[in-house]
Motif scaffolding. Structure first.
Motif, PDB file in Angstrom:
ATOM      1  N   THR A  13       0.914  -1.088  -0.102  1.00  0.00           N
ATOM      2  CA  THR A  13      -0.103  -0.083  -0.020  1.00  0.00           C
ATOM      3  C   THR A  13       0.898   1.286  -0.115  1.00  0.00           C
ATOM      4  OG1 THR A  13      -0.113  -0.195   2.432  1.00  0.00           O
ATOM      5  CG2 THR A  13      -2.138  -0.859   1.098  1.00  0.00           C
ATOM      6  N   VAL A  14       2.230   1.367   0.645  1.00  0.00           N
ATOM      7  CA  VAL A  14       2.957   2.216   0.693  1.00  0.00           C
ATOM      8  C   VAL A  14       3.332   2.457  -0.637  1.00  0.00           C
ATOM      9  CG1 VAL A  14       5.215   3.341   1.502  1.00  0.00           C
ATOM     10  CG2 VAL A  14       3.641   1.812   2.850  1.00  0.00           C
ATOM     11  N   ILE A  15       3.745   1.623  -1.668  1.00  0.00           N
ATOM     12  CA  ILE A  15       4.164   1.822  -2.769  1.00  0.00           C
ATOM     13  C   ILE A  15       2.887   2.381  -3.627  1.00  0.00           C
ATOM     14  CG2 ILE A  15       4.897   0.799  -4.930  1.00  0.00           C
ATOM     15  CD1 ILE A  15       6.411  -1.348  -3.113  1.00  0.00           C
ATOM     16  N   PHE A  16       1.779   1.924  -3.586  1.00  0.00           N
ATOM     17  CA  PHE A  16       0.568   2.256  -4.209  1.00  0.00           C
ATOM     18  C   PHE A  16       0.231   3.650  -3.989  1.00  0.00           C
ATOM     19  CE2 PHE A  16      -4.061   3.359  -4.255  1.00  0.00           C
ATOM     20  CZ  PHE A  16      -4.141   2.856  -5.633  1.00  0.00           C
ATOM     21  N   ILE A  17       0.542   4.119  -2.590  1.00  0.00           N
ATOM     22  CA  ILE A  17       0.183   5.635  -2.096  1.00  0.00           C
ATOM     23  C   ILE A  17       1.200   6.544  -2.945  1.00  0.00           C
ATOM     24  CG2 ILE A  17       0.056   7.073  -0.383  1.00  0.00           C
ATOM     25  CD1 ILE A  17      -1.307   5.322   1.377  1.00  0.00           C
ATOM     26  N   ARG A  18       2.451   6.206  -2.782  1.00  0.00           N
ATOM     27  CA  ARG A  18       3.728   7.009  -3.417  1.00  0.00           C
ATOM     28  C   ARG A  18       3.206   7.164  -5.103  1.00  0.00           C
ATOM     29  NH1 ARG A  18       9.121   4.341  -0.474  1.00  0.00           N
ATOM     30  NH2 ARG A  18       8.443   5.323   1.749  1.00  0.00           N
ATOM     31  N   THR A  19       3.260   5.884  -5.458  1.00  0.00           N
ATOM     32  CA  THR A  19       2.901   6.083  -6.921  1.00  0.00           C
ATOM     33  C   THR A  19       1.516   7.109  -7.577  1.00  0.00           C
ATOM     34  OG1 THR A  19       3.545   3.865  -7.173  1.00  0.00           O
ATOM     35  CG2 THR A  19       2.412   4.716  -9.141  1.00  0.00           C
ATOM     36  N   LEU A  20       0.392   6.778  -6.475  1.00  0.00           N
ATOM     37  CA  LEU A  20      -0.476   7.807  -6.741  1.00  0.00           C
ATOM     38  C   LEU A  20      -0.254   9.279  -6.477  1.00  0.00           C
ATOM     39  CD1 LEU A  20      -3.815   8.020  -7.285  1.00  0.00           C
ATOM     40  CD2 LEU A  20      -3.960   7.792  -4.839  1.00  0.00           C
ATOM     41  N   PHE A  21       0.510   9.687  -5.501  1.00  0.00           N
ATOM     42  CA  PHE A  21       0.881  10.961  -5.238  1.00  0.00           C
ATOM     43  C   PHE A  21       1.835  11.448  -6.398  1.00  0.00           C
ATOM     44  CE2 PHE A  21       0.369  10.389  -0.605  1.00  0.00           C
ATOM     45  CZ  PHE A  21      -0.423  11.491  -0.619  1.00  0.00           C
ATOM     46  N   LEU A  22       2.820  10.514  -6.759  1.00  0.00           N
ATOM     47  CA  LEU A  22       3.834  11.034  -8.080  1.00  0.00           C
ATOM     48  C   LEU A  22       2.704  11.341  -9.349  1.00  0.00           C
ATOM     49  CD1 LEU A  22       6.648   8.575  -7.544  1.00  0.00           C
ATOM     50  CD2 LEU A  22       6.854  11.100  -7.444  1.00  0.00           C
ATOM     51  N   VAL A  23       1.725  10.476  -9.484  1.00  0.00           N
ATOM     52  CA  VAL A  23       0.976  10.570 -10.696  1.00  0.00           C
ATOM     53  C   VAL A  23       0.101  12.085 -10.495  1.00  0.00           C
ATOM     54  CG1 VAL A  23      -1.103   9.838 -11.911  1.00  0.00           C
ATOM     55  CG2 VAL A  23       0.672   8.350 -11.192  1.00  0.00           C
ATOM     56  N   ILE A  24      -0.387  12.399  -9.432  1.00  0.00           N
ATOM     57  CA  ILE A  24      -1.179  13.595  -9.099  1.00  0.00           C
ATOM     58  C   ILE A  24      -0.096  14.639  -9.204  1.00  0.00           C
ATOM     59  CG2 ILE A  24      -2.291  15.120  -7.075  1.00  0.00           C
ATOM     60  CD1 ILE A  24      -3.198  12.312  -6.257  1.00  0.00           C
ATOM     61  N   ILE A  25       1.183  14.707  -8.753  1.00  0.00           N
ATOM     62  CA  ILE A  25       1.858  15.819  -8.957  1.00  0.00           C
ATOM     63  C   ILE A  25       2.225  15.962 -10.429  1.00  0.00           C
ATOM     64  CG2 ILE A  25       4.590  16.311  -8.618  1.00  0.00           C
ATOM     65  CD1 ILE A  25       4.290  14.896  -5.633  1.00  0.00           C
ATOM     66  N   PHE A  26       2.590  14.825 -11.033  1.00  0.00           N
ATOM     67  CA  PHE A  26       2.607  15.147 -12.689  1.00  0.00           C
ATOM     68  C   PHE A  26       1.643  15.621 -13.281  1.00  0.00           C
ATOM     69  CE2 PHE A  26       2.188  13.258 -16.848  1.00  0.00           C
ATOM     70  CZ  PHE A  26       3.528  13.520 -17.568  1.00  0.00           C
ATOM     71  N   LEU A  27       0.411  15.276 -12.832  1.00  0.00           N
ATOM     72  CA  LEU A  27      -0.665  15.745 -13.504  1.00  0.00           C
ATOM     73  C   LEU A  27      -1.078  17.489 -13.269  1.00  0.00           C
ATOM     74  CD1 LEU A  27      -3.447  12.986 -13.322  1.00  0.00           C
ATOM     75  CD2 LEU A  27      -2.312  13.687 -15.288  1.00  0.00           C
ATOM     76  N   SER A  28      -0.939  17.662 -12.123  1.00  0.00           N
ATOM     77  CA  SER A  28      -0.794  18.856 -11.636  1.00  0.00           C
ATOM     78  C   SER A  28       0.154  19.973 -12.350  1.00  0.00           C
ATOM     79  CB  SER A  28      -0.936  19.315 -10.174  1.00  0.00           C
ATOM     80  OG  SER A  28       0.449  18.857  -9.737  1.00  0.00           O
ATOM     81  N   VAL A  29       1.448  19.421 -12.418  1.00  0.00           N
ATOM     82  CA  VAL A  29       2.413  20.221 -13.303  1.00  0.00           C
ATOM     83  C   VAL A  29       2.239  20.126 -14.553  1.00  0.00           C
ATOM     84  CG1 VAL A  29       4.863  20.342 -14.005  1.00  0.00           C
ATOM     85  CG2 VAL A  29       4.121  19.622 -11.396  1.00  0.00           C
ATOM     86  N   PHE A  30       1.584  19.207 -15.254  1.00  0.00           N
ATOM     87  CA  PHE A  30       1.154  19.202 -16.508  1.00  0.00           C
ATOM     88  C   PHE A  30      -0.023  19.971 -17.039  1.00  0.00           C
ATOM     89  CE2 PHE A  30      -1.297  17.177 -20.081  1.00  0.00           C
ATOM     90  CZ  PHE A  30      -0.412  17.450 -21.121  1.00  0.00           C
ATOM     91  N   VAL A  31      -0.811  20.193 -16.121  1.00  0.00           N
ATOM     92  CA  VAL A  31      -2.268  21.138 -16.227  1.00  0.00           C
ATOM     93  C   VAL A  31      -1.692  22.170 -16.165  1.00  0.00           C
ATOM     94  CG1 VAL A  31      -4.435  21.791 -15.253  1.00  0.00           C
ATOM     95  CG2 VAL A  31      -3.935  19.468 -15.538  1.00  0.00           C
ATOM     96  N   THR A  32      -1.009  22.989 -15.218  1.00  0.00           N
ATOM     97  CA  THR A  32      -0.386  24.072 -15.001  1.00  0.00           C
ATOM     98  C   THR A  32       0.471  24.697 -16.138  1.00  0.00           C
ATOM     99  OG1 THR A  32      -0.021  23.742 -12.687  1.00  0.00           O
ATOM    100  CG2 THR A  32       1.174  25.602 -13.479  1.00  0.00           C
ATOM    101  N   LEU A  33       1.246  24.170 -16.672  1.00  0.00           N
ATOM    102  CA  LEU A  33       2.020  24.207 -17.992  1.00  0.00           C
ATOM    103  C   LEU A  33       1.190  24.310 -19.192  1.00  0.00           C
ATOM    104  CD1 LEU A  33       5.288  22.018 -17.309  1.00  0.00           C
ATOM    105  CD2 LEU A  33       5.167  24.382 -16.905  1.00  0.00           C
ATOM    106  N   THR A  34       0.260  23.579 -19.239  1.00  0.00           N
ATOM    107  CA  THR A  34      -0.459  23.589 -20.688  1.00  0.00           C
ATOM    108  C   THR A  34      -1.544  24.923 -20.271  1.00  0.00           C
ATOM    109  OG1 THR A  34      -1.962  22.094 -19.714  1.00  0.00           O
ATOM    110  CG2 THR A  34      -0.221  21.164 -21.144  1.00  0.00           C
ATOM    111  N   THR A  35      -1.941  25.076 -19.260  1.00  0.00           N
ATOM    112  CA  THR A  35      -2.787  26.065 -19.341  1.00  0.00           C
ATOM    113  C   THR A  35      -2.327  27.486 -19.194  1.00  0.00           C
ATOM    114  OG1 THR A  35      -2.938  26.090 -16.880  1.00  0.00           O
ATOM    115  CG2 THR A  35      -4.622  24.828 -18.121  1.00  0.00           C
ATOM    116  N   SER A  36      -0.830  27.677 -18.905  1.00  0.00           N
ATOM    117  CA  SER A  36      -0.294  29.050 -19.090  1.00  0.00           C
ATOM    118  C   SER A  36       0.044  29.609 -20.395  1.00  0.00           C
ATOM    119  CB  SER A  36       1.113  28.760 -18.090  1.00  0.00           C
ATOM    120  OG  SER A  36       1.911  28.012 -18.774  1.00  0.00           O
TER     121      SER A  36
END
Length: 190
Positions: free
Chosen positions: A2-25
């Protein structure tokens, strides 16, 4: 696991938020000129509707001549002296950085709630198993007989798990009772 799953989920969320920020700017601008003018039929005298014209121009060019006429049809350009005084043009600034920050904050809060929900779903079988084991053990011991009473009190972890489990059972019973009242009897609880 579960720790690996949670870490992976956080990394995906960080990647998506950075991607959305860069594309909308690159898609939006912080300034614009907004002109509300009568439609072409108004100039001809048949209707009273209004039309919106938006352009990304300098503040000094935020006029009917700088925004509306380049986008308008040829018949409006020829009647600019009659058409332009009826237009209301305003220069607007907005802070897209603040908007982006608020959206990212909302996404993070929702993501944390989803992770918390997943954590509770993974913890639920453990709580049910632990509580069932404790209740079976408790049922085997006769409380009135001092010889068969346990010598040690339950550990703090077991007590906390029991409290959580009891609250969860109480909540589930309450939800079932509310469903029964609403769907079967068509009444609401107070």
């Amino acid at each position: 696991m579960t720790v690996i799953f949670i870490r992976t989920l956080f990394l995906v969320i960080i990647f998506l938020s950075v991607f959305v920020t860069l594309t909308t700017s690159s898609l939006y601008s912080d300034v614009r000129c907004k002109c509300i003018c009568p439609s072409t039929e108004v100039v001809n005298g048949s209707k009273t509707e209004r039309k919106l014209y938006i352009a990304n121009v300098l503040p000094k060019d935020c006029t009917c001549y700088g925004v509306v006429l380049p986008q308008a049809a040829e018949d409006i350009r020829s009647k600019d002296k009659e058409f332009c005084p009826r237009c209301d043009c305003r220069y607007e600034r907005r802070n897209t950085t603040t908007i982006r920050a608020v959206v990212i904050l909302i996404i993070w809060v929702i993501s944390l709630l989803v992770v918390y929900m997943i954590f509770l779903m993974l913890l639920d079988p453990f709580l049910n198993k632990r509580r069932a084991h404790y209740e079976e053990h408790h049922n085997e011991v006769c409380v009135d007989d001092p010889i068969t009473m346990p010598l040690q009190s339950p550990t703090p972890t077991t007590t906390v798990l029991n409290r959580v489990g009891q609250q969860q059972d109480k909540w589930k019973r309450s939800v079932q009772e509310q469903r029964r009242h609403i769907y079967d009897q068509h009444t609401m609880l107070n």
